[in-house]
Design an enzyme around this catalytic site. Sequence first.
Site, PDB file in Angstrom:
ATOM      1  N   GLY A 102       0.734  -1.361  -0.128  1.00 25.79           N
ATOM      2  CA  GLY A 102       0.056  -0.087  -0.037  1.00 25.79           C
ATOM      3  C   GLY A 102       0.948   1.233   0.109  1.00 25.79           C
ATOM      4  O   GLY A 102       0.520   2.090   0.791  1.00 25.79           O
ATOM      5  N   GLY A 145       0.220   8.282   1.777  1.00 28.00           N
ATOM      6  CA  GLY A 145       0.071   8.255   3.090  1.00 28.00           C
ATOM      7  C   GLY A 145       1.170   7.279   3.923  1.00 28.00           C
ATOM      8  O   GLY A 145       2.415   7.519   3.380  1.00 28.00           O
ATOM      9  N   SER A 176      -4.556   0.189  14.289  1.00 31.37           N
ATOM     10  CA  SER A 176      -4.831   1.222  14.491  1.00 31.37           C
ATOM     11  C   SER A 176      -5.549   1.100  16.026  1.00 31.37           C
ATOM     12  O   SER A 176      -5.461   0.195  16.686  1.00 31.37           O
ATOM     13  CB  SER A 176      -6.523   1.073  13.737  1.00 31.37           C
ATOM     14  OG  SER A 176      -7.477   2.435  14.351  1.00 31.37           O
ATOM     15  N   TYR A 183     -14.966  -2.236  10.489  1.00 27.65           N
ATOM     16  CA  TYR A 183     -13.474  -1.858  10.371  1.00 27.65           C
ATOM     17  C   TYR A 183     -12.626  -2.287  11.571  1.00 27.65           C
ATOM     18  O   TYR A 183     -11.836  -2.833  11.597  1.00 27.65           O
ATOM     19  CB  TYR A 183     -13.360  -0.512  10.088  1.00 27.65           C
ATOM     20  CG  TYR A 183     -11.961   0.089  10.359  1.00 27.65           C
ATOM     21  CD1 TYR A 183     -11.166  -0.205   9.236  1.00 27.65           C
ATOM     22  CD2 TYR A 183     -11.466   0.765  11.478  1.00 27.65           C
ATOM     23  CE1 TYR A 183      -9.796   0.425   9.450  1.00 27.65           C
ATOM     24  CE2 TYR A 183     -10.039   1.366  11.589  1.00 27.65           C
ATOM     25  CZ  TYR A 183      -9.307   0.983  10.417  1.00 27.65           C
ATOM     26  OH  TYR A 183      -8.053   1.473  10.383  1.00 27.65           O
TER      27      TYR A 183
END
Length: 286
Positions: free
Chosen positions: A9, A13, A138, A151
């Site tokens: 990814g 970011g 997260s 999520y």
Amino acid sequence: MKKNVLITGTSTGVGFESALLFANKGYKVYATMRNLKKAEALKKRISEEKLNIELLPLDVTDIISIQSAVKTIIAKDGKIDVLVNNAGAGFAKTTEQATLEEIKWVTDVNYHGVVLCTQAVLPHMRKQKSGQIISITSVGGLVGQPFNELYCGAKFAVEGYMEALATYVGDAFNIKITNVEPGGIATEFMKSAIDKTVDNGQLASGEYLPIFERYLAANQKRAGESEVAVYQTGREVAEVVLKVAQDENPPLRIRTSKWAEDFCQLKTQADPDGTKLVNQIKNSFL
């Protein structure tokens, strides 16, 4: 010998910034993304700064794509020293209103992709008796939040998966495991989460409407009043990722800001970095 790192990814970011930071610190970087058409910004930086970064296609929801990328790296270098499981996507919608396709998608991108990438590199790390797996989870992997249950569920799964893995691959094969836990990140990830939230207007109706309005108002207020404290840049989070990779004894888990630390305190105060729990489990089972 120069270490190499596989990062998923990397189009924007944290992944984008991590690729640049690792390369500037002397790593050979394999920067991957699902769609290489989104690599123009990274290609520009590679050219300008003459960075040792190789771009590869890798879709974390496609096992063939993952295996192909890993096979390419092993053919070139014979090893993978660090895997950074960064690819992920935000999603905020009630369980009732999420479609089956959305439920599968959020789980595939945020959890199954981590497992599949880890599975692909483990045989090589085990053979070389060294390696490091860093997963960007997260605060939502520790603390459930309104409208984010799907999520958060996927991120909780990553936390549990990596915690369990850490109890035996470290001592047996010298493979280090860390979960990096950001709070809010002011990147395309946040925009994606918002887009998914308001997609087709489902949330702005029915009995969930007053709860959702309070949720949005609180988010907007927090962002407006304390943006610096709450929302980090991708670069700031990437600096934590690099620090973990350079640590001889990295923690199982680490938050990336004071806000994230405070937000998770009730869950983490007894064992902030997860080391005590991992040792307890090893003593109990092994």
